[in-house]
Write a protein that holds these residues in place. Structure first.
Motif, PDB file in Angstrom:
ATOM      1  N   ILE A   1     -20.821  76.688 -67.513  1.00 40.21           N
ATOM      2  CA  ILE A   1     -20.392  77.792 -67.517  1.00 40.21           C
ATOM      3  C   ILE A   1     -21.406  79.237 -67.392  1.00 40.21           C
ATOM      4  CG2 ILE A   1     -19.403  79.797 -68.986  1.00 40.21           C
ATOM      5  CD1 ILE A   1     -17.778  77.214 -70.124  1.00 40.21           C
TER       6      ILE A   1
ATOM      7  N   TRP B   1     -13.411  69.012 -62.351  1.00 41.44           N
ATOM      8  CA  TRP B   1     -13.384  69.887 -63.704  1.00 41.44           C
ATOM      9  C   TRP B   1     -12.391  70.748 -63.491  1.00 41.44           C
ATOM     10  CZ3 TRP B   1     -15.124  68.820 -68.296  1.00 41.44           C
ATOM     11  CH2 TRP B   1     -15.355  69.988 -69.031  1.00 41.44           C
TER      12      TRP B   1
ATOM     13  N   ILE C   1      -8.670  73.294 -62.193  1.00 43.84           N
ATOM     14  CA  ILE C   1      -7.738  72.678 -61.437  1.00 43.84           C
ATOM     15  C   ILE C   1      -7.416  72.929 -60.036  1.00 43.84           C
ATOM     16  CG2 ILE C   1      -5.221  73.361 -61.299  1.00 43.84           C
ATOM     17  CD1 ILE C   1      -5.224  73.673 -64.443  1.00 43.84           C
TER      18      ILE C   1
ATOM     19  N   ASN D   1      -5.527  80.320 -52.111  1.00 48.06           N
ATOM     20  CA  ASN D   1      -5.407  80.665 -53.615  1.00 48.06           C
ATOM     21  C   ASN D   1      -6.412  79.595 -54.279  1.00 48.06           C
ATOM     22  OD1 ASN D   1      -2.903  81.932 -54.415  1.00 48.06           O
ATOM     23  ND2 ASN D   1      -2.100  81.036 -52.708  1.00 48.06           N
TER      24      ASN D   1
ATOM     25  N   GLY E   1     -12.313  81.722 -54.339  1.00 46.59           N
ATOM     26  CA  GLY E   1     -12.704  82.680 -55.443  1.00 46.59           C
ATOM     27  C   GLY E   1     -12.276  82.420 -56.979  1.00 46.59           C
ATOM     28  N   ARG E   2     -11.408  81.275 -57.093  1.00 44.11           N
ATOM     29  CA  ARG E   2     -10.830  80.945 -58.257  1.00 44.11           C
ATOM     30  C   ARG E   2     -11.342  79.849 -58.947  1.00 44.11           C
ATOM     31  NH1 ARG E   2      -4.928  82.909 -56.284  1.00 44.11           N
ATOM     32  NH2 ARG E   2      -5.419  84.946 -55.719  1.00 44.11           N
TER      33      ARG E   2
ATOM     34  N   PHE F   1     -14.019  76.892 -60.383  1.00 43.27           N
ATOM     35  CA  PHE F   1     -15.192  76.866 -61.442  1.00 43.27           C
ATOM     36  C   PHE F   1     -16.553  76.948 -60.830  1.00 43.27           C
ATOM     37  CE2 PHE F   1     -17.893  74.527 -64.574  1.00 43.27           C
ATOM     38  CZ  PHE F   1     -17.769  75.567 -65.642  1.00 43.27           C
TER      39      PHE F   1
ATOM     40  N   GLY G   1     -13.602  76.576 -69.419  1.00 44.48           N
ATOM     41  CA  GLY G   1     -13.539  77.520 -67.884  1.00 44.48           C
ATOM     42  C   GLY G   1     -12.879  76.520 -66.965  1.00 44.48           C
TER      43      GLY G   1
ATOM     44  N   CYS H   1      -9.214  75.288 -66.664  1.00 46.43           N
ATOM     45  CA  CYS H   1      -7.859  75.547 -66.039  1.00 46.43           C
ATOM     46  C   CYS H   1      -7.572  76.573 -65.232  1.00 46.43           C
ATOM     47  CB  CYS H   1      -6.874  75.646 -67.276  1.00 46.43           C
ATOM     48  SG  CYS H   1      -6.765  76.977 -68.201  1.00 46.43           S
ATOM     49  N   ARG H   2      -8.502  77.695 -65.153  1.00 48.05           N
ATOM     50  CA  ARG H   2      -8.210  78.866 -64.539  1.00 48.05           C
ATOM     51  C   ARG H   2      -7.160  79.617 -64.506  1.00 48.05           C
ATOM     52  NH1 ARG H   2     -13.419  78.841 -63.946  1.00 48.05           N
ATOM     53  NH2 ARG H   2     -13.392  80.383 -62.340  1.00 48.05           N
TER      54      ARG H   2
ATOM     55  N   LEU I   1      -7.608  83.621 -65.599  1.00 45.83           N
ATOM     56  CA  LEU I   1      -8.357  84.878 -64.729  1.00 45.83           C
ATOM     57  C   LEU I   1      -7.851  86.209 -65.026  1.00 45.83           C
ATOM     58  CD1 LEU I   1      -8.559  82.636 -61.521  1.00 45.83           C
ATOM     59  CD2 LEU I   1     -10.411  82.934 -62.957  1.00 45.83           C
TER      60      LEU I   1
ATOM     61  N   LYS J   1     -15.073  88.694 -58.176  1.00 41.45           N
ATOM     62  CA  LYS J   1     -14.078  87.661 -58.317  1.00 41.45           C
ATOM     63  C   LYS J   1     -13.277  88.046 -59.423  1.00 41.45           C
ATOM     64  CE  LYS J   1     -16.398  83.971 -55.912  1.00 41.45           C
ATOM     65  NZ  LYS J   1     -17.099  82.656 -56.127  1.00 41.45           N
ATOM     66  N   LEU J   2     -12.194  87.192 -59.485  1.00 42.28           N
ATOM     67  CA  LEU J   2     -11.634  87.295 -60.884  1.00 42.28           C
ATOM     68  C   LEU J   2     -12.245  86.404 -61.888  1.00 42.28           C
ATOM     69  CD1 LEU J   2      -7.943  86.585 -60.051  1.00 42.28           C
ATOM     70  CD2 LEU J   2      -8.903  88.704 -60.288  1.00 42.28           C
TER      71      LEU J   2
ATOM     72  N   THR K   1     -14.164  82.673 -71.016  1.00 44.73           N
ATOM     73  CA  THR K   1     -15.545  82.550 -71.164  1.00 44.73           C
ATOM     74  C   THR K   1     -16.440  83.770 -71.133  1.00 44.73           C
ATOM     75  OG1 THR K   1     -15.919  82.327 -68.699  1.00 44.73           O
ATOM     76  CG2 THR K   1     -15.602  80.426 -70.072  1.00 44.73           C
TER      77      THR K   1
ATOM     78  N   GLU L   1      -2.255  90.147 -58.059  1.00 44.46           N
ATOM     79  CA  GLU L   1      -3.241  89.096 -57.686  1.00 44.46           C
ATOM     80  C   GLU L   1      -3.640  88.160 -58.605  1.00 44.46           C
ATOM     81  OE1 GLU L   1      -7.408  90.629 -57.785  1.00 44.46           O
ATOM     82  OE2 GLU L   1      -8.235  89.099 -56.516  1.00 44.46           O
TER      83      GLU L   1
ATOM     84  N   ALA M   1      -2.578  84.174 -58.857  1.00 47.50           N
ATOM     85  CA  ALA M   1      -3.524  83.350 -59.020  1.00 47.50           C
ATOM     86  C   ALA M   1      -2.999  82.413 -60.223  1.00 47.50           C
ATOM     87  CB  ALA M   1      -4.747  83.980 -59.856  1.00 47.50           C
TER      88      ALA M   1
END
Lengths: 440, 785, 160
Positions: free
Chosen positions: A196, A350, A352, A387, A390-391, A393, B45, B47-48, B51, B59-60, B65, B80, B84
């Motif tokens: 992280i 790690w 989803i 999707n 940018g999302r 980890f 951090g 499962c996202r 966000l 970024k989101l 965290t 958005e 997500a």
């Protein structure tokens, strides 16, 4: 032992000792070896950092972050030991340049790491080499031993009163470990799961200590900057994109190989002059300009300069220097599938979106390529990639999503040609017989 | 820490610096969804789901965290972000089996809830889902890989929370899998925390799976009946032919001091209640054989015999042995019944700690005892003796996590390398039995150090340790049964020199402390008031015997000598547990109230089938002195609560039970009765109250009447009734306790239970048995190859 | 369990170079695998003990890295790259050819235990594609004829 190539347009900085026997430390010394580190020993730490900053050197691993800036983030005072880490876990498909550096000029890496250590106040460094490069780790281990024997490493290096240790470290097969925090995990004997951030490695890195981590090519460039000066180096390339870079030309090209060209060199020239163009009377279909994670460029988009900013402007990335050329006999769907198969195999699992996203994209592309595609798949693949973007980890998710988006957007027609049970128009007969797919 | 102010969705939020954004959002009622984030566990951090948009960040960002900072501007509900979240759920459901109709977690599943709140209505995926067969990892843990969403909560709670580290993550990418430590099975403490913390039905309980649906159960939060720590366990009960069957135990109700924690016993070992050997009819010995009888017959016989002996031989010919697993109300009632009705001080119970000496040592100190919650927050802890990991799992959890989350300093002094040494700042190994010397040394008896020095701790090291301890503040001093008598007084004296020091005396059973506090002693009345004297109890209870009675061993001797004519045993198995000669009481008339025909019950003349602590209401006091509400969950037809049985015995003896149980008065007497203008309405109201367990307290069998008396008379028990009824634990103080008495050290017999045993009770738990058996099989297999 | 003197010397040299013992784990696993052929239960137990780890932790790590295996494989592990640069230059053809010649598929081992076949990700030979590694040796600019020769040489090596 990979073949070396050359072209008149090359500007040999990092490659200048290639093929000259520089793995031998005495030979290396004859070729101006270890002069840079001795010069650096006489410099203030900040002066070294400024020199690297001013040289415009940007990370050669792919992200292109200013190396000098990265070094300046390391706190001056630290209760925990600081480290310099050389990222030699080269695994981005299309990239085979660090391999040559380790093979031909291992001492340059040692020198670069040492200078990095002097700049940030670290007393030890590690050179991480991917597990598949066993012969290179042997070369590197010998180089380190030789450097110790000469007093270039260890206690009181070059009689300067300063100490610096370097040790090598080997991986065991994992693309994800090329991500800097994952590499630290791996070096600590763990699964290569990224960390992280913040805290960033410069503050909390290896074993909790402030850590500078740079790509092998980046570090191998440093001695040349220290010796030749920031101004000289910066001027080799366009503004903010100092120096040269090793471009690995591969794919459907007449003269594949690793060429050291100035930053900002024309992609078109690179393909048609340096690389000798597309063989077998074929036409260019697409280029992947910086390793598999960078969005492809079509034949109409190659009139660009190969530096970080120009390629970004063209909607792709300079990345790791892996230029993969595709001729018009190549199936983009197949290529996209193979790319996704790689990310699906290498996702650490790690988070989803990366774990599930790469798997679904791979499955969909597979079905699609073998003739089972339906129209909504095309939009779904784009939707899914967008999707993920940018999302995730770490950047691996982006690395999987970005090229896919480009393939679908730029070659939608070719995807549509695969629809309705039509066999792949590019596949040679009989060759589609599938082997069991890569599964861990 | 200084406060930081930020803006979330236009709302100003102020929270201490260092707070995570996800937590700061909670404080103003903004829910940021997450699977992997779990308070108290390390951050993932992964499962996202959490966000959010933070201004100036391209970024989101994950709210779980992100540490809040001054002036931060956050958006948590834009299109958005909605997209997500929706796509994360879509991706998860892509491989999730959607076998919700048969999944244990159905109806209690976070993935279901998240899909409901944030998810997509359609699936974009055509591909087959990845499948792996379900695995059984232990008698109580099953793993269904396809359902797993890889939130890593189980891995973290097992490692970080439990320090067991039995779960890992293997493979990578979509093949990633949670793996047990022994390849195909688990070798662990079987706490089942991984099951509780699992947001979906990936980890399921061997004891519960496929038994029922969550909405078919009534969920009752009560106190665990096993060790002395007092965890709250939520029992799921369902109608059955024999009453109400307990089908599940978990810690869904996290309001207990145990928070997230529950051990194997609290979670699974409720099944003794449904054991086939459970008694459900009174038994009377006829022609040498225990034969079923009616309740009336039994009480008449007992009443007649008890009264006869008391009137003929005096109370001294009657012995009473109480329980460490009955409620405070029952223990108090028994103590009172013995003195007031039976006229005897021959009262005892299975003692596992020296509470009378502790009470005497701290009786003039305010706040001298630590609550279970204090152990989690104390800046430093001294642990002498005991092995909490095995014997006091919650206490061990509190200590461990205090060290992990608050960096508490832990000093362990033990004759064994107990597991908590891994969290210890200092671990000192001593010879077995030297704990008392440690207490003496700490209290300044320097000569005691000679016995303590060994190869790893010389004299100077001992002195340094003592100095270090003296330098601590608010030190929690926790000690096992090894410390008693003078040693205990010494330890308290040592602690008195440390500002804010508090004590925890470890006893072994669920209500051991309550049994002691309620005066199940031959020489002590409730609140550690000596029988000889003029305490409030003497005044309230009237004419009671002054001379100290016989303790358990005295009763055995008296029984052998034919002097003990009656023995009344409630929820105790001295023959089975305390090595008592089974023939010692062959000349006595023995009455046993129990769930099973224990070694003690088989020699009785009358056996009354008792309800257990999960089948009645009342209060328990844990080993720290925390008072908690026990709620009725299960029911087995044909059994009665000990409370009722004692009252019925008194009644059968011709005693005016109103003098024993002052029912009809007090705060509860009028509930519902005066509400209706017409009696009919009052009746309907009473029916409603009864149906909801809120019937007016008008009965002699109502323990709250005795709770009123306990709260009025027993020192330290005058806690907030409101808080108690609300389900909170209330720490009782020993500050105004009686003067106590010194007892022989032999009178304390540690239970020596481990994680998988629980006195006589544990033997009737199939789950505990199966786990023990599974552990026994494995080493043999290993040895064979 | 006993490793070779070479392994022991390397292990002894390696561990002190790190502030934590377990840091030596990944390279050590690879060296142990080179020696034993795969990471057997015995190897896992031994290394866990040496590096103060649980066997679970060691297994977690092993299963993460694609070069590490807990299953035995052939003396020569033929790893054919089919990633993008090799793909467009006939990497799949080389893989299929090997499969046909050896009579085994991905991650299969020949009956004589001599060869294993594996389709691998990019091995860093992109400019010399298509390429394969046999154990650690690189074989580049492959053609079907060339890989035939390569395999024959290994077979010869094994019988010598």
């Amino acid at each position: 032992m990979a073949d070396l190539v050359s072209h008149p347009d090359e500007v040999k900085v990092v490659t200048r000792r290639f093929g000259k026997g520089a793995t031998n430390i005495d030979r290396y010394l004859e070729l101006d070896g270890y002069k840079a580190v001795q010069k650096a020993l006489g410099m203030e730490a900040d002066a070294i950092i400024n020199e690297v900053k001013n040289s415009g050197l940007r990370g050669r691993g792919g992200a292109g972050f200013s190396t000098g800036m990265k070094w300046s983030f390391v706190p001056k005072q630290s209760a925990k030991p600081k480290y310099v880490l050389c990222n030699g876990d080269e695994s981005e498909p299309g990239t085979c340049k660090d391999r040559l550096i380790f093979e031909h000029d291992p001492h340059a890496v040692i020198e670069g790491v040492t200078i990095g250590g002097l700049a940030v106040g670290a007393r030890s460094g590690y050179i991480y080499i991917r597990g598949e490069y066993r012969y290179l780790s042997i070369i590197m281990q010998k180089a380190i031993r030789d450097a110790y024997a000469k007093g270039f490493l260890g206690r009181n290096i070059f009689g300067s009163g300063r100490d610096f240790d370097i040790y090598w470290h080997g991986g065991a097969g994992a693309y994800e470990v090329g991500e800097e925090s994952a590499l630290m995990e791996s070096l600590e004997g763990k699964r290569g799961i990224p960390r992280i951030r913040p805290p960033f490695p410069a503050v909390v890195g290896l074993w909790g200590g402030p850590t500078v981590i740079n790509n092998a090519e980046t570090l191998a460039s440093v001695p040349h900057i220290v010796l030749g000066g920031a101004e000289w180096y910066a001027k080799l390339g366009p503004p903010k994109n100092g120096g040269t870079r090793l471009f690995c030309l591969s794919g459907n090209i007449a003269k594949p190989g690793v060429y050291e060209l100035p930053m900002g060199y024309s992609l078109k020239k690179m393909i048609y002059e340096v690389g000798g163009g597309i063989p077998n009377g074929r036409e260019l279909k697409a280029v992947v300009p910086g390793g598999s994670s960078t969005p492809c460029l079509t034949a109409d988009e190659i009139d660009i300069n190969m530096d970080f900013d120009s390629v970004a402007k063209a909607g792709s990335m300079l990345g790791s220097g892996g230029v993969v050329v595709l001729d018009d006999a190549q199936c983009i769907v197949k290529f996209a599938l193979r790319t996704m198969q790689f990310y699906q195999h290498e996702s650490c699992g790690w988070c989803i979106p990366c774990r599930e996203g790469t798997d679904w994209l791979k499955k969909t592309l597979m079905r699609f390529h073998s003739g089972g595609g339906v129209k909504k798949d095309i939009d779904n693949m784009q939707y899914l990639s967008e999707n993920m973007l940018g999302r995730t980890f770490c950047p691996l998710g982006d690395a999987a999503a970005m090229p896919t988006i480009a393939f679908v957007k730029k070659f939608r027609k070719e995807f549509e040609d695969h629809l309705e049970g039509r066999p792949c128009p590019y596949e040679k007969e009989g060759a589609i017989e599938q082997l069991p797919v890569l599964a861990h | 820490m200084a406060d930081v102010t930020l803006t979330v969705d236009g709302k100003k939020v102020t929270a201490p610096a260092g707070t995570l954004l996800i937590e700061a959002c909670k404080t103003v009622g903004i829910e940021v969804p997450s699977f992997c984030y779990y308070p108290g566990l390390s951050l993932c951090g992964a499962c996202r789901m959490c966000l959010v948009k933070i201004e100036k960040m391209p970024k989101l960002q994950t709210a779980c965290t992100t540490v809040i900072s001054e002036g931060m501007i956050v958006t948590s509900d834009s299109e958005e972000i909605k997209q997500a979240r929706k796509s994360m759920i879509e991706l998860l459901l892509g491989n999730h089996p959607l076998d919700c109709p048969v999944c244990d977690a159905g109806g209690e599943c976070e993935l279901q809830d998240m899909t409901f709140s944030y998810g997509a209505a359609e699936s974009k995926f055509m591909e087959a889902k990845n499948h792996k067969d379900e695995q059984q990892w232990s008698p109580v843990v099953f793993f269904d890989r396809p359902r797993c969403i890889l939130c890593y909560r189980c891995v973290r709670v097992c490692g970080e929370g439990m320090d067991v580290w039995a779960l890992g993550v293997q493979n990578r990418g979509v093949s990633s899998i949670i793996a047990p430590n022994k390849e195909d099975h688990l070798e662990c403490e079987e706490c089942g925390m991984c099951i509780d913390i699992c947001p979906v039905g990936a980890l399921t309980s061997g004891a519960y799976r496929y038994k029922t649906r969550p909405w078919e159960m009534k969920h009752v939060g009560t106190i665990c009946t096993h060790c002395g720590d007092g965890c709250k366990t939520t029992l799921g009960v369902r109608r059955a032919d024999t009453g109400m069957e307990i089908v599940r135990g978990d810690n869904r109700d996290k309001s207990g001091t145990n928070g997230d924690f529950l051990c194997i016993k609290g979670r699974y070992a409720f099944d003794f209640a449904n054991h086939e050997e459970r008694l459900s009819r009174p038994l009377i010995r006829r022609d040498g054989k225990l034969t079923p009888s009616t309740w009336e017959e039994a009480f008449e016989l007992i009443g007649k015999k008890f009264a006869e002996v008391r009137d003929r031989d005096g109370g001294a010919a009657i012995g009473v042995i109480g329980s460490t697993r009955t409620t405070n109300e029952e223990n108090y009632l028994l103590s009172k019944f013995a003195r007031v009705v039976l006229k005897t001080n021959n009262v005892d119970h299975h003692r596992t700690a020296d509470f009378p000496v502790l009470a005497a040592a701290v009786r003039d100190k305010a706040d001298a005892t630590a609550s279970m919650a204090d152990v989690f927050t104390a800046p430093a802890i001294l642990l002498i003796g005991n092995n909490p990991t095995e014997q006091h799992p919650l206490l061990a959890w509190q200590i461990r996590n205090n060290v992990r989350l608050h960096r508490a300093r832990l000093y362990v002094i033990n004759s064994n390398p107990i597991k908590l040494r891994q969290q210890a700042t200092s671990f000192t190994e001593i010879a077995a039995g030297a704990e008392g010397k440690v207490a003496a040394f700490l209290n300044g008896a320097d000569a005691a150090v000679d016995v303590l020095v060994n190869s790893s701790m010389d004299r100077e090291a001992w002195i340094a340790l003592r100095e270090k301890l003296r330098g601590e503040q608010n030190l929690a001093i926790v000690f096992g049964s090894e410390i008693h008598g003078t040693d205990l007084s010494n330890l308290v004296k040592f602690g008195s020199g440390i500002s804010g020091a508090k004590f925890v005396c470890l006893a072994d059973y669920a209500n051991s402390r309550g049994a002691a506090d309620m005066g199940l002693y031959p020489d002590l009345l409730p609140g550690y008031h000596p029988t000889a004297g003029n305490s409030e109890f003497h005044r309230e209870w009237g004419d009671i015997p002054q001379a100290a009675g016989l303790d358990l061993h005295g009763m055995v001797d008296a029984g052998k000598a034919g002097k003990l004519k009656v023995l009344y045993v409630i929820g105790s198995n001295p023959v089975g547990r305390l090595n008592i000669d089974p023939f010692a009481f062959s000349k006595s008339f023995v009455v046993v109230q129990d769930m099973f025909l224990t070694e003690t019950a088989v020699m009785a003349d009358v056996v009354l089938p008792a309800a257990n602590a999960y089948e009645k209401s009342g209060t328990f006091t844990n080993t720290c002195g925390d008072l908690q509400l026990v709620k009725k969950a299960g029911e087995v037809t044909g059994t009665k609560a000990d409370f009722e049985m004692i009252v019925r015995v008194a009644d059968a003896m011709g005693f005016d039970v109103r003098k024993l149980v002052p029912f009809g008065g007090g705060t509860h007497a009028d509930m519902g009765q005066s509400r209706g203008a017409q009696s009919g309405e009052a009746d309907r109201h009473a029916v409603w109250l009864e149906a909801h367990g809120l019937e007016p307290k008008m009965s002699p069998f109502d323990p709250t009447t005795i709770l009123d008396e306990i709260q009025r008379l027993v020192p330290g028990y005058d806690v907030s009734r409101m808080d108690l009824l609300a389900g909170n634990s209330q720490h009782t103080s020993l500050a105004k306790a009686g003067s106590g008495v010194a007892h022989r050290p032999e009178s304390i017999a540690p239970a020596n239970d481990d994680l998988f045993s629980s006195g006589t009770l544990g033997r009737y738990s199939r789950t505990l048995k199966s786990v023990v058996e599974s552990h026994q099989v494995k080493p043999a297999e290993v040895a064979a190859d | 369990m006993r490793f070779s003197d070479e392994f022991e010397a390397r292990f002894a040299e390696m561990v002190p170079h790190y502030p934590t013992k377990r840091s030596a784990l990944v390279p050590t696993l690879l060296y142990a695998q080179d020696e034993v052929g795969f990471l057997s239960d015995e190897v896992i137990q031994e290394l866990a003990g040496r590096l103060d780890l649980t066997e679970l932790e060691v297994r977690n790590v092993i299963s993460y890295y694609s070069m590490l295996t807990t299953k035995p494989r052939g003396k020569f592990n033929v790893q054919v790259c089919t990633n993008i640069s090799c793909l467009v230059r006939g990497g799949e053809e080389i893989l299929h050819h090997c499969a046909k010649k050896l009579g085994v598929g991905h991650k299969g081992t020949t009956a004589d235990g001599l060869f294993s076949l594996e389709e691998v990700e990019c091995i860093g030979a992109c400019s010399w594609a298509p390429a394969a590694q046999v154990n650690y040796d690189f074989h580049e600019n492959l053609t079907t004829e060339k890989i035939d020769k390569v395999l024959d040489e290994y077979r010869k090596k094994a019988t010598q």
